[in-house]
Scaffold this motif. Sequence first.
Motif, PDB file in Angstrom:
ATOM      1  N   ILE A 305      11.833  -2.265 -11.041  1.00 55.04           N
ATOM      2  CA  ILE A 305      10.866  -1.593 -11.434  1.00 55.04           C
ATOM      3  C   ILE A 305      11.104  -0.791 -11.134  1.00 55.04           C
ATOM      4  CG2 ILE A 305       9.059  -1.603 -12.841  1.00 55.04           C
ATOM      5  CD1 ILE A 305       9.321  -3.731 -14.584  1.00 55.04           C
ATOM      6  N   VAL A 306       9.841  -1.246  -9.361  1.00 54.00           N
ATOM      7  CA  VAL A 306       9.192   0.086  -8.214  1.00 54.00           C
ATOM      8  C   VAL A 306      10.630   0.730  -8.389  1.00 54.00           C
ATOM      9  CG1 VAL A 306       8.560  -0.194  -6.258  1.00 54.00           C
ATOM     10  CG2 VAL A 306       7.510  -1.809  -7.836  1.00 54.00           C
ATOM     11  N   GLU A 307      11.568   0.175  -7.905  1.00 53.79           N
ATOM     12  CA  GLU A 307      12.574   1.248  -7.513  1.00 53.79           C
ATOM     13  C   GLU A 307      13.191   1.892  -8.438  1.00 53.79           C
ATOM     14  OE1 GLU A 307      15.868  -0.824  -5.888  1.00 53.79           O
ATOM     15  OE2 GLU A 307      14.811  -1.335  -4.018  1.00 53.79           O
ATOM     16  N   ASN A 308      12.934   1.819 -10.060  1.00 53.41           N
ATOM     17  CA  ASN A 308      13.699   2.925 -10.718  1.00 53.41           C
ATOM     18  C   ASN A 308      12.763   3.486 -11.707  1.00 53.41           C
ATOM     19  OD1 ASN A 308      16.726   2.592 -10.312  1.00 53.41           O
ATOM     20  ND2 ASN A 308      16.446   0.084 -10.881  1.00 53.41           N
ATOM     21  N   LYS A 309      12.196   3.017 -11.248  1.00 52.52           N
ATOM     22  CA  LYS A 309      10.825   3.582 -12.890  1.00 52.52           C
ATOM     23  C   LYS A 309       9.311   4.472 -11.816  1.00 52.52           C
ATOM     24  CE  LYS A 309      12.101   1.944 -17.113  1.00 52.52           C
ATOM     25  NZ  LYS A 309      12.752   2.154 -17.765  1.00 52.52           N
ATOM     26  N   ARG A 310       9.603   4.906 -12.755  1.00 49.66           N
ATOM     27  CA  ARG A 310       7.935   5.972 -12.067  1.00 49.66           C
ATOM     28  C   ARG A 310       6.677   5.206 -12.491  1.00 49.66           C
ATOM     29  NH1 ARG A 310       8.806  12.157 -14.207  1.00 49.66           N
ATOM     30  NH2 ARG A 310       8.752  11.356 -16.059  1.00 49.66           N
ATOM     31  N   VAL A 311       6.959   4.174 -10.874  1.00 48.17           N
ATOM     32  CA  VAL A 311       5.546   3.552 -11.494  1.00 48.17           C
ATOM     33  C   VAL A 311       4.115   4.328 -10.857  1.00 48.17           C
ATOM     34  CG1 VAL A 311       6.870   1.552 -10.974  1.00 48.17           C
ATOM     35  CG2 VAL A 311       5.892   2.582  -8.616  1.00 48.17           C
ATOM     36  N   TRP A 312       2.976   3.633 -11.036  1.00 50.74           N
ATOM     37  CA  TRP A 312       1.774   4.449  -9.880  1.00 50.74           C
ATOM     38  C   TRP A 312       0.558   2.795 -10.487  1.00 50.74           C
ATOM     39  CZ3 TRP A 312      -2.951   4.230 -13.476  1.00 50.74           C
ATOM     40  CH2 TRP A 312      -2.583   4.254 -14.786  1.00 50.74           C
ATOM     41  N   ILE A 313      -0.287   4.094  -9.608  1.00 49.14           N
ATOM     42  CA  ILE A 313      -1.369   2.725  -8.876  1.00 49.14           C
ATOM     43  C   ILE A 313      -2.794   3.564  -9.133  1.00 49.14           C
ATOM     44  CG2 ILE A 313      -1.947   1.569  -6.832  1.00 49.14           C
ATOM     45  CD1 ILE A 313       0.380   2.536  -5.746  1.00 49.14           C
ATOM     46  N   LEU A 314      -3.131   1.995  -9.950  1.00 47.99           N
ATOM     47  CA  LEU A 314      -4.768   2.457 -10.207  1.00 47.99           C
ATOM     48  C   LEU A 314      -5.262   3.220  -8.531  1.00 47.99           C
ATOM     49  CD1 LEU A 314      -6.277   3.036 -12.921  1.00 47.99           C
ATOM     50  CD2 LEU A 314      -7.081   0.314 -12.116  1.00 47.99           C
ATOM     51  N   LYS A 315      -6.596   4.256  -8.726  1.00 46.95           N
ATOM     52  CA  LYS A 315      -7.064   4.574  -7.886  1.00 46.95           C
ATOM     53  C   LYS A 315      -6.981   4.846  -6.377  1.00 46.95           C
ATOM     54  CE  LYS A 315     -11.122   3.231 -10.274  1.00 46.95           C
ATOM     55  NZ  LYS A 315     -12.348   1.828  -9.696  1.00 46.95           N
ATOM     56  N   GLU A 316      -5.219   5.099  -7.020  1.00 47.47           N
ATOM     57  CA  GLU A 316      -5.086   4.748  -5.948  1.00 47.47           C
ATOM     58  C   GLU A 316      -4.559   6.175  -4.341  1.00 47.47           C
ATOM     59  OE1 GLU A 316      -0.370   7.106  -6.249  1.00 47.47           O
ATOM     60  OE2 GLU A 316      -0.119   6.705  -4.175  1.00 47.47           O
ATOM     61  N   ASP A 317      -5.808   6.736  -4.447  1.00 44.52           N
ATOM     62  CA  ASP A 317      -6.438   7.579  -3.072  1.00 44.52           C
ATOM     63  C   ASP A 317      -7.439   6.698  -2.643  1.00 44.52           C
ATOM     64  OD1 ASP A 317      -7.698   7.323  -6.069  1.00 44.52           O
ATOM     65  OD2 ASP A 317      -8.960   9.610  -5.947  1.00 44.52           O
ATOM     66  N   ILE A 318      -7.691   5.698  -3.182  1.00 43.80           N
ATOM     67  CA  ILE A 318      -8.476   4.968  -2.304  1.00 43.80           C
ATOM     68  C   ILE A 318      -7.699   4.337  -1.025  1.00 43.80           C
ATOM     69  CG2 ILE A 318     -10.552   4.566  -3.526  1.00 43.80           C
ATOM     70  CD1 ILE A 318      -9.770   2.570  -4.784  1.00 43.80           C
ATOM     71  N   GLY A 319      -6.658   4.355  -1.299  1.00 46.62           N
ATOM     72  CA  GLY A 319      -6.140   3.218   0.141  1.00 46.62           C
ATOM     73  C   GLY A 319      -6.254   2.221  -0.169  1.00 46.62           C
ATOM     74  N   THR A 320      -5.809   1.354  -1.224  1.00 38.51           N
ATOM     75  CA  THR A 320      -5.641  -0.091  -1.078  1.00 38.51           C
ATOM     76  C   THR A 320      -4.633  -0.676  -0.937  1.00 38.51           C
ATOM     77  OG1 THR A 320      -6.489   0.140  -3.874  1.00 38.51           O
ATOM     78  CG2 THR A 320      -8.155  -0.356  -2.409  1.00 38.51           C
ATOM     79  N   GLU A 321      -3.684   0.186  -1.684  1.00 38.56           N
ATOM     80  CA  GLU A 321      -2.096  -0.411  -1.584  1.00 38.56           C
ATOM     81  C   GLU A 321      -2.070  -1.706  -2.317  1.00 38.56           C
ATOM     82  OE1 GLU A 321      -0.932  -0.890   2.552  1.00 38.56           O
ATOM     83  OE2 GLU A 321      -2.012   0.819   3.123  1.00 38.56           O
ATOM     84  N   PRO A 322      -1.895  -1.687  -3.702  1.00 38.86           N
ATOM     85  CA  PRO A 322      -2.510  -3.426  -4.717  1.00 38.86           C
ATOM     86  C   PRO A 322      -0.606  -3.517  -4.176  1.00 38.86           C
ATOM     87  CG  PRO A 322      -3.255  -1.440  -5.787  1.00 38.86           C
ATOM     88  CD  PRO A 322      -2.944  -0.517  -4.201  1.00 38.86           C
ATOM     89  N   ARG A 323      -0.488  -4.624  -5.269  1.00 41.68           N
ATOM     90  CA  ARG A 323       0.523  -5.210  -5.908  1.00 41.68           C
ATOM     91  C   ARG A 323       0.482  -5.364  -6.327  1.00 41.68           C
ATOM     92  NH1 ARG A 323       2.739  -9.459  -1.715  1.00 41.68           N
ATOM     93  NH2 ARG A 323       2.425  -8.140   0.394  1.00 41.68           N
ATOM     94  N   PHE A 324      -0.025  -4.534  -6.912  1.00 45.34           N
ATOM     95  CA  PHE A 324      -0.253  -3.852  -8.827  1.00 45.34           C
ATOM     96  C   PHE A 324       0.296  -2.708  -9.547  1.00 45.34           C
ATOM     97  CE2 PHE A 324      -1.277  -4.597 -13.015  1.00 45.34           C
ATOM     98  CZ  PHE A 324      -1.537  -5.656 -13.468  1.00 45.34           C
ATOM     99  N   PHE A 325       1.391  -2.937 -10.344  1.00 48.16           N
ATOM    100  CA  PHE A 325       1.820  -1.123 -10.746  1.00 48.16           C
ATOM    101  C   PHE A 325       1.960  -0.985 -11.825  1.00 48.16           C
ATOM    102  CE2 PHE A 325       4.450  -2.981  -6.631  1.00 48.16           C
ATOM    103  CZ  PHE A 325       3.545  -1.810  -5.944  1.00 48.16           C
ATOM    104  N   TYR A 326       1.409   0.157 -12.309  1.00 44.70           N
ATOM    105  CA  TYR A 326       1.670   0.407 -13.736  1.00 44.70           C
ATOM    106  C   TYR A 326       2.533   1.356 -14.000  1.00 44.70           C
ATOM    107  CZ  TYR A 326      -3.426  -1.133 -14.098  1.00 44.70           C
ATOM    108  OH  TYR A 326      -3.929  -2.378 -14.376  1.00 44.70           O
ATOM    109  N   PHE A 327       3.317   1.338 -15.685  1.00 42.94           N
ATOM    110  CA  PHE A 327       4.656   2.392 -15.531  1.00 42.94           C
ATOM    111  C   PHE A 327       4.701   2.100 -17.285  1.00 42.94           C
ATOM    112  CE2 PHE A 327       8.085  -0.637 -17.066  1.00 42.94           C
ATOM    113  CZ  PHE A 327       7.744  -1.602 -16.456  1.00 42.94           C
ATOM    114  N   TYR A 328       5.505   3.108 -17.409  1.00 43.81           N
ATOM    115  CA  TYR A 328       5.535   3.660 -18.931  1.00 43.81           C
ATOM    116  C   TYR A 328       7.127   3.365 -18.657  1.00 43.81           C
ATOM    117  CZ  TYR A 328       1.016   5.902 -18.939  1.00 43.81           C
ATOM    118  OH  TYR A 328      -0.518   5.723 -18.906  1.00 43.81           O
ATOM    119  N   GLY A 329       7.462   3.382 -20.161  1.00 41.72           N
ATOM    120  CA  GLY A 329       9.085   3.210 -20.456  1.00 41.72           C
ATOM    121  C   GLY A 329       9.334   1.908 -20.360  1.00 41.72           C
TER     122      GLY A 329
END
Lengths: 329, 185
Positions: A305-329
């Motif tokens: 998923i991380v390689e092939n889907k367009r994943v996004w991160i909640l509140k990415e701008d604060i730089g927490t580098e989560p291990r939790f990804f959201y995606f559509y599809g």
Amino acid sequence: MSQRPVTCQKTDCTAPSCAPDCAPSAPASGLVQLRRDGGTSRRSLLQAAAGTVAAAVAAPACNTPEFEAYFQKHYKKLTDEDKVKVFARLEERTRQKTGVRVRIGDPPPIEGVHFAYALNLSHCNGNRRCAEACARENNLPDEPEMRYIRVLELDNGSQHLERGTVYYDRDKVPAPGKFYLPVQCHQCDNAPCVKACPTGATWKENDGIVVVDYDWCIGCRYCQAACPYHARRFNWVEPKIEPSRINPHQAYLSNRIRQVGVVEKCTFCLQRTRRGMYPACYEVCPTGARKFGDLSDPESEVRQIVENKRVWILKEDIGTEPRFFYFYG
Amino acid sequence: MSHLRSLDWRRGAIALAAAGLATSCTWEPRRGEPAEEKELVVTIEPRIPLLATYPCSSCHATRTPQPERHPLKEFHAVRTFDFSHGDDTFWCYQCHSIRNLDQLVTATGALVSFDEAQKLCTSCHGDKLDDWKRGMHGLIVGEWNGPRTKLSCPACHNPHHPRYPTIEPEKMPETIKPMTPFGAK
């Protein structure tokens, strides 16, 4: 790990954790010194007196569970022997409190595994099964109600979190014109909660899971304030769980029964995932929106998923580098 | 490690044993032991045992197939199906083989068994095939580092009305009550 003496000889105390604290050798050395000197200096008298008092106080209390609990060390400083004793004591405490026989384990992180979660927002329909399953698996109290997973209902076409709500009450989901965003602990690589903790009671394990030593937490709630995902929960009162609903398969760092005044959080069900199982929220999800696996395995679902889907991160701008990804599809 | 690509297509090879294991876990303390190397197997859940009226030929052997659209009669009229798959041009024999009712027919005319429904579905919905093969779409039960069972398309999508149904949610979380160290106010 520790350099302390093996046992106390004087008090017949076999608990290694109490050895440096009850110090049974103090009165003996004091008395010996008195005799050897032949005199009675103020210092040696006091030393002898203090030693005797210490021995008197320590000897009866040294073996009690309260004493051992009070002087229990941080999880990282516990030896394997200590852990056996600590876990047995905690199991006994749960049995006395609730009447349920539980088993507390301590599965170690699997070498080379980096857990990650991916969540398909096109599939999630906001049925909250995940939050309930999590509560049952992780022994979350119902009074006061505590849930690690919050499912936000948002308007289609927006990601305005402040306009979303977790308090939606519907007969059927998904409601038209809405989408659902479940939020739980993101197990950040750059975790603000870990940085905020003044006692080192919370830390990141090698497999990426942020854990809490509930016996080391002082309940200051700095971590709760630091978490941008609202993922940590505080036990304001003694958590009450119906004994029939207690999950007896527990782990020290995750779902053992917590006490009042400590902070807790989602641990990706480490008592399950470190034994190869999927987390409870994953297994219960009827829509297949949740994907869990090892990010370092190139064939795993999350990696794909991380390689092939367009994943996004909640509140990415604060730089927490989560291990939790959201995606559509 | 090519377990996701070499899918085991044998019909009915392995039942839902892996799924059962996942929910009724046997707890064993494995503290301090190294992680075991597990053989990675991905199986696909068979569908035929779940079909109550299978085989279709038990009735259709005595009836002549009608390739044109017409109102449904007998059993299919009683079983009120919601047909909302595709537009009004769809008809039973779009997917069910007119020559052998116990088989499905793909968009290219190939016959597939009911256990391989994903081949039929993805003959039109090809974009989902890649996602499903890689494990990005669909339910997977079992162990994340061990044997897994993939559920085929009809496990979640009713082929006759494929949109996932609306379901009843769990109860609403309690609204936040002001708490003191002595309990709720």
